[in-house]
Design a protein around this motif. Structure first.
Motif, PDB file in Angstrom:
ATOM      1  N   GLN A  81     -14.701 -12.808 -12.075  1.00  0.00           N
ATOM      2  CA  GLN A  81     -16.045 -12.220 -12.072  1.00  0.00           C
ATOM      3  C   GLN A  81     -16.251 -11.184 -10.970  1.00  0.00           C
ATOM      4  O   GLN A  81     -17.329 -10.592 -10.882  1.00  0.00           O
ATOM      5  CB  GLN A  81     -17.124 -13.314 -11.951  1.00  0.00           C
ATOM      6  N   TYR A  82     -15.270 -10.983 -10.081  1.00  0.00           N
ATOM      7  CA  TYR A  82     -15.444 -10.059  -8.962  1.00  0.00           C
ATOM      8  C   TYR A  82     -14.687  -8.757  -9.217  1.00  0.00           C
ATOM      9  O   TYR A  82     -13.549  -8.766  -9.709  1.00  0.00           O
ATOM     10  CB  TYR A  82     -14.962 -10.691  -7.651  1.00  0.00           C
ATOM     11  N   ARG A  83     -15.332  -7.676  -8.865  1.00  0.00           N
ATOM     12  CA  ARG A  83     -14.720  -6.351  -9.009  1.00  0.00           C
ATOM     13  C   ARG A  83     -14.401  -5.809  -7.615  1.00  0.00           C
ATOM     14  O   ARG A  83     -15.160  -6.014  -6.669  1.00  0.00           O
ATOM     15  CB  ARG A  83     -15.665  -5.396  -9.729  1.00  0.00           C
ATOM     16  N   GLY A  84     -13.324  -5.093  -7.519  1.00  0.00           N
ATOM     17  CA  GLY A  84     -12.936  -4.508  -6.238  1.00  0.00           C
ATOM     18  C   GLY A  84     -11.547  -4.925  -5.848  1.00  0.00           C
ATOM     19  O   GLY A  84     -10.700  -5.219  -6.707  1.00  0.00           O
ATOM     20  N   SER A  85     -11.284  -4.953  -4.539  1.00  0.00           N
ATOM     21  CA  SER A  85      -9.935  -5.269  -4.065  1.00  0.00           C
ATOM     22  C   SER A  85      -9.983  -5.860  -2.656  1.00  0.00           C
ATOM     23  O   SER A  85     -10.973  -5.722  -1.934  1.00  0.00           O
ATOM     24  CB  SER A  85      -9.064  -4.013  -4.064  1.00  0.00           C
ATOM     25  N   ILE A  86      -8.890  -6.504  -2.309  1.00  0.00           N
ATOM     26  CA  ILE A  86      -8.666  -6.958  -0.925  1.00  0.00           C
ATOM     27  C   ILE A  86      -7.458  -6.203  -0.407  1.00  0.00           C
ATOM     28  O   ILE A  86      -6.378  -6.246  -1.025  1.00  0.00           O
ATOM     29  CB  ILE A  86      -8.395  -8.475  -0.860  1.00  0.00           C
ATOM     30  N   GLU A  87      -7.636  -5.525   0.696  1.00  0.00           N
ATOM     31  CA  GLU A  87      -6.521  -4.773   1.293  1.00  0.00           C
ATOM     32  C   GLU A  87      -6.274  -5.281   2.703  1.00  0.00           C
ATOM     33  O   GLU A  87      -7.205  -5.421   3.501  1.00  0.00           O
ATOM     34  CB  GLU A  87      -6.828  -3.275   1.327  1.00  0.00           C
ATOM     35  N   VAL A  88      -5.028  -5.574   2.995  1.00  0.00           N
ATOM     36  CA  VAL A  88      -4.634  -6.011   4.338  1.00  0.00           C
ATOM     37  C   VAL A  88      -4.014  -4.816   5.060  1.00  0.00           C
ATOM     38  O   VAL A  88      -3.025  -4.232   4.578  1.00  0.00           O
ATOM     39  CB  VAL A  88      -3.642  -7.188   4.280  1.00  0.00           C
ATOM     40  N   GLN A 109      -2.439  -3.330   8.615  1.00  0.00           N
ATOM     41  CA  GLN A 109      -1.854  -3.712   9.896  1.00  0.00           C
ATOM     42  C   GLN A 109      -2.616  -3.023  11.035  1.00  0.00           C
ATOM     43  O   GLN A 109      -3.080  -1.885  10.909  1.00  0.00           O
ATOM     44  CB  GLN A 109      -0.376  -3.326   9.936  1.00  0.00           C
ATOM     45  N   TRP A 110      -2.732  -3.727  12.158  1.00  0.00           N
ATOM     46  CA  TRP A 110      -3.471  -3.164  13.304  1.00  0.00           C
ATOM     47  C   TRP A 110      -2.940  -1.792  13.705  1.00  0.00           C
ATOM     48  O   TRP A 110      -3.715  -0.870  13.958  1.00  0.00           O
ATOM     49  CB  TRP A 110      -3.394  -4.122  14.506  1.00  0.00           C
ATOM     50  N   GLN A 111      -1.632  -1.655  13.754  1.00  0.00           N
ATOM     51  CA  GLN A 111      -1.070  -0.377  14.193  1.00  0.00           C
ATOM     52  C   GLN A 111      -1.372   0.727  13.194  1.00  0.00           C
ATOM     53  O   GLN A 111      -1.603   1.877  13.569  1.00  0.00           O
ATOM     54  CB  GLN A 111       0.442  -0.488  14.404  1.00  0.00           C
ATOM     55  N   ASP A 112      -1.398   0.373  11.898  1.00  0.00           N
ATOM     56  CA  ASP A 112      -1.744   1.381  10.888  1.00  0.00           C
ATOM     57  C   ASP A 112      -3.204   1.804  11.031  1.00  0.00           C
ATOM     58  O   ASP A 112      -3.538   2.980  10.839  1.00  0.00           O
ATOM     59  CB  ASP A 112      -1.497   0.831   9.479  1.00  0.00           C
ATOM     60  N   LEU A 113      -4.068   0.845  11.344  1.00  0.00           N
ATOM     61  CA  LEU A 113      -5.479   1.182  11.559  1.00  0.00           C
ATOM     62  C   LEU A 113      -5.608   2.196  12.693  1.00  0.00           C
ATOM     63  O   LEU A 113      -6.319   3.205  12.583  1.00  0.00           O
ATOM     64  CB  LEU A 113      -6.276  -0.089  11.888  1.00  0.00           C
ATOM     65  N   THR A 115       0.846  -1.197   0.000  1.00  0.00           N
ATOM     66  CA  THR A 115       0.000   0.000   0.000  1.00  0.00           C
ATOM     67  C   THR A 115       0.878   1.242   0.000  1.00  0.00           C
ATOM     68  O   THR A 115       2.107   1.160   0.092  1.00  0.00           O
ATOM     69  CB  THR A 115      -0.923   0.008   1.234  1.00  0.00           C
ATOM     70  N   ALA A 116       0.245   2.403  -0.093  1.00  0.00           N
ATOM     71  CA  ALA A 116       0.976   3.667  -0.230  1.00  0.00           C
ATOM     72  C   ALA A 116       1.944   3.899   0.918  1.00  0.00           C
ATOM     73  O   ALA A 116       3.025   4.470   0.715  1.00  0.00           O
ATOM     74  CB  ALA A 116      -0.017   4.822  -0.334  1.00  0.00           C
TER      75      ALA A 116
END
Length: 702
Positions: A644-651, A653-657, A631-632
């Motif tokens: 067939q699915y549109r979008g993304s999965i982003e992981v 980190q707890w500390q970043d949240l 990520t950025a």
């Protein structure tokens, strides 16, 4: 000539009946007071030579109880005996006596025997008589003026059996209860310490006064010279600092004893009027205050039984307030000064947690609340009416401005009026925003501690419990936000995940898919599923909120999965993040979500799924995500959905949240125009921010 004949039985019948232990003991109190007067009459300035003994047997049995009150006072000589035989005598008027105290004896006890030895011109004599409730003959002598040279001067009164149910019900039946009320009634006399010695024997257990009370005092008495209360004349106060036991049996800690003719008539709790929570003196803490108040105004307005003042509650409150003001300024100035400083610190702490109440300077606000106010609830209760008035005045001013625009001629100073109104609105909004920032700061601090605790407790017994606690803190588990009866679903902190979710109600937390979808669905339970775009993620077809049609298919859905902080093992195929997410999507895409009110919303085939996984990227997960894009900020991972699915999965980190949430909280602070200068109100920032989380702020221009 005919005369009025007194009806003693009717007079006694009309006496006020006891409703509590203090009133039940009133007849005994009258007898003890009479003994005190007899001792004073005999010894005058050497009243310390006086002795009074009270012996009580069978205290717990109303029918068998026996109370013997003995004194070495002056005795019932001819004049005093005649006064005893006269109802409403003014013999003791100078001492405040009303001449009716012994009528309470007749009301309370079945049998009363009086024995007295006294001096006469011919030597020492003795008389014994029964005192009975009868209209024709209340005094029944058995011994009259019998020579008694060998006997000591004094009077003994024996009471046996409680006569009425009212006294049987209220008279104390335990020794500790008896002593509590006895001490409370005479405590002012005992504190003064210039009376006779009184011994109380309760079925063999002996207590000696005033020593029992004197042992509870700390330091010398505090005296206030005669002072005037406007409208009530002159008063005097003697104050005592005592150990807490001195207030046992009394309502409250600090007490003001109102005396009439040297006797306690009423004791009033003055905790709120004194304000000081705990006194300190001679290195002892947690002391209480007892003040004894005397004045001619009180002497002249006590009832005939000397059980109450013939004054309104308002008047008694005025007298009490005036006396306690004198106590604060004259008797306890150092303690009150220390209390005032502590109270100011408590108020500043209160405003730091609840900034909306800081709409005026500290001094003004503290003057608006009761002097005893020290807690958040007490401060808020005292200030809320001023807060409401302030907001109403502001709204009235704005309404006046609006109406002024409809006038043919706008006032010349209209510009300045608008500027002032705008400043008022801004100040109000800044306070409200400060409250918002403070509440979020506490939430983020708790979140960080939960995460830290789970990491340090890895593998311990409370692991699973703490993991559920973390999930429930962000959003309650096992609930649907669109259930109007589910109150706890409203207490979520979804803004931590995404600011746009602060007020969302259309979500399912840890609910099975077959309970969410109208048809089909498995037992799988996404940690968090959000679908109502009008509240959660914006509008699908239009930028105007009112144009949303819930029958239109959902084109944006959010899924959030929480992984335990510190988790390192993801060994099974179902632990692969992409597998877990696509399993949810297969059931959601093209399906229908059934809201709590049975409204169905179809998930569009081209729906964009924003899928987030909050985890610590360590161990197996770090290897699993090794070929994902970063990520950025370089800390998270992201991958677009395929096929067939549109979008993304982003992981994430707890500390970043947590850090992102801290930064948004700080952005809110800056948007409010708050300066970081006052150490009474702190806000939170992430650890790597240029401003520490502990730096304080206050509304600009306050």
């Amino acid at each position: 000539m005919p005369t009025l004949t007194p009806n003693i039985e009717n007079r006694v019948r009309k006496l006020a009946k006891p409703s509590n232990a203090a009133q039940g003991l009133q007849p005994l109190f009258e007898a003890v007071s009479n003994s005190v007067y007899a001792v004073e009459d005999r010894f005058e300035k050497e009243v310390g030579k006086g002795k009074i003994s009270i012996s009580v047997t069978s205290l717990s049995s109303p029918d068998k109880i026996e109370i013997v009150v003995s004194d070495n006072g002056i005795g019932l000589d001819t004049n005093r005996y005649e006064a005893f035989c006269t109802i409403d005598t003014d013999f003791k008027r100078a001492k405040g006596g009303k001449g009716v105290g012994r009528l309470f004896w007749l009301d309370a006890f079945k049998e009363i025997i009086v024995e007295s030895v006294y001096n006469t011109t011919n030597g020492r004599s003795r008389r014994v008589f029964s005192f009975v409730l009868n209209n024709k003959e209340q005094i029944r002598p058995s011994v009259e003026d019998q020579p008694a040279a060998a006997l000591s001067i004094g009077t003994t009164i024996t009471f046996r059996g409680l006569r009425t149910q009212e006294y049987a019900d209220t008279f104390p039946k335990r020794a500790d209860t008896f002593l509590r009320y006895f001490s409370a009634h005479f405590i002012a006399d005992f504190l003064m310490g210039d009376g006779p010695t009184i011994e109380v024997d309760l079925d063999g257990d002996l207590t000696t006064y005033p020593q029992a009370v004197a042992d509870l005092t700390v330091g010398k008495p505090l005296k206030a010279d005669s002072f005037e209360l406007k409208g009530f004349g002159n008063f005097s106060i003697i104050g005592f600092t005592c150990r807490a036991e001195a207030s046992t049996g009394l309502d409250g800690k600090h007490q003001l004893h109102l005396l009439a003719n040297g006797r306690t008539v009423e004791t009033r709790k003055v905790d709120n009027l004194l304000g000081v929570t705990n006194l300190e003196r001679n290195s002892e803490r947690d002391l209480v205050f007892h003040g004894c108040v005397s004045g001619e105004y009180l002497d002249a307005r006590v009832n005939e039984g000397r059980t109450a003042f013939n004054l309104t509650e308002k008047t008694l409150n005025q007298i009490s307030r005036g006396c306690m003001e004198k106590v604060r300024t004259t008797l306890l100035p150092a303690q009150v000064e220390a209390y005032v400083k502590e109270r100011q610190a408590n108020y500043q702490s209160f405003v730091s947690r609840y900034p909306t109440f800081g709409f005026d300077d500290d001094e003004t606000q503290l003057e608006r609340v009761p002097f005893h106010a020290t807690t958040a609830e007490e401060f808020a209760a005292g200030l809320v009416k001023y807060q409401i008035r302030r907001e109403e005045d502001r709204q009235d001013a704005l309404q006046t401005l609006i109406e002024a625009l409809d006038l043919e001629r706008v006032p010349a100073n209209f510009q300045q009026i608008v500027i002032d109104a705008a400043k008022g609105i801004q100040a109000s909004e800044q306070l409200a925003l400060a409250q918002h920032v403070v509440r979020r700061k506490l939430a983020l601090e708790l979140l960080e501690k939960l995460i830290k605790r789970i990491r340090t407790r890895d593998g311990k017994d409370d692991d699973h419990h703490l993991e559920k606690t973390l999930h429930s803190f962000i959003v309650p588990m096992g609930v649907r936000g669109d259930n109007p009866k589910e109150i706890k679903s409203r207490a979520h902190e979804l803004w931590i995940v995404d600011e746009r979710l602060a007020f969302t109600r259309a979500f399912a937390s840890d609910k099975r898919l077959d309970a969410i979808l109208a048809k089909g669905g498995s037992a799988d339970r996404p940690d968090l599923l959000l679908w109502d775009l009008a509240y959660g993620l914006g509008v699908t077809e239009s930028d105007e909120l009112d144009s949303v049609n819930v029958s239109e298919p959902l084109r944006t859905v959010m899924i959030v999965e929480f992984k335990k902080p510190g988790r390192t093992s993801y060994p099974a195929a179902e632990d692969q993040l992409e597998n877990q997410i696509t399993k949810y999507l297969a059931q959601l895409q093209g399906g229908e979500i059934e809201s709590f009110d049975r409204t169905r919303v179809r998930v569009a085939h081209d729906c964009i799924f924003h899928c987030y996984v909050v985890a610590d990227i360590i161990g197996d997960l770090k290897q699993q995500l090794s070929n994902w894009e970063t990520t950025a900020n370089g800390q998270g991972r992201i991958r677009p959905l395929k096929n067939q699915y549109r979008g993304s999965i982003e992981v994430i980190q707890w500390q970043d949240l947590v850090n992102d949430a801290w930064m948004r909280n700080n952005a809110t602070l800056r948007a409010a125009g708050l300066s970081r200068s006052r150490p009474t109100l702190t806000t939170g920032l992430p650890p790597h921010s240029e401003v520490s989380r502990e730096q304080a702020f206050e509304p600009a221009g306050k």
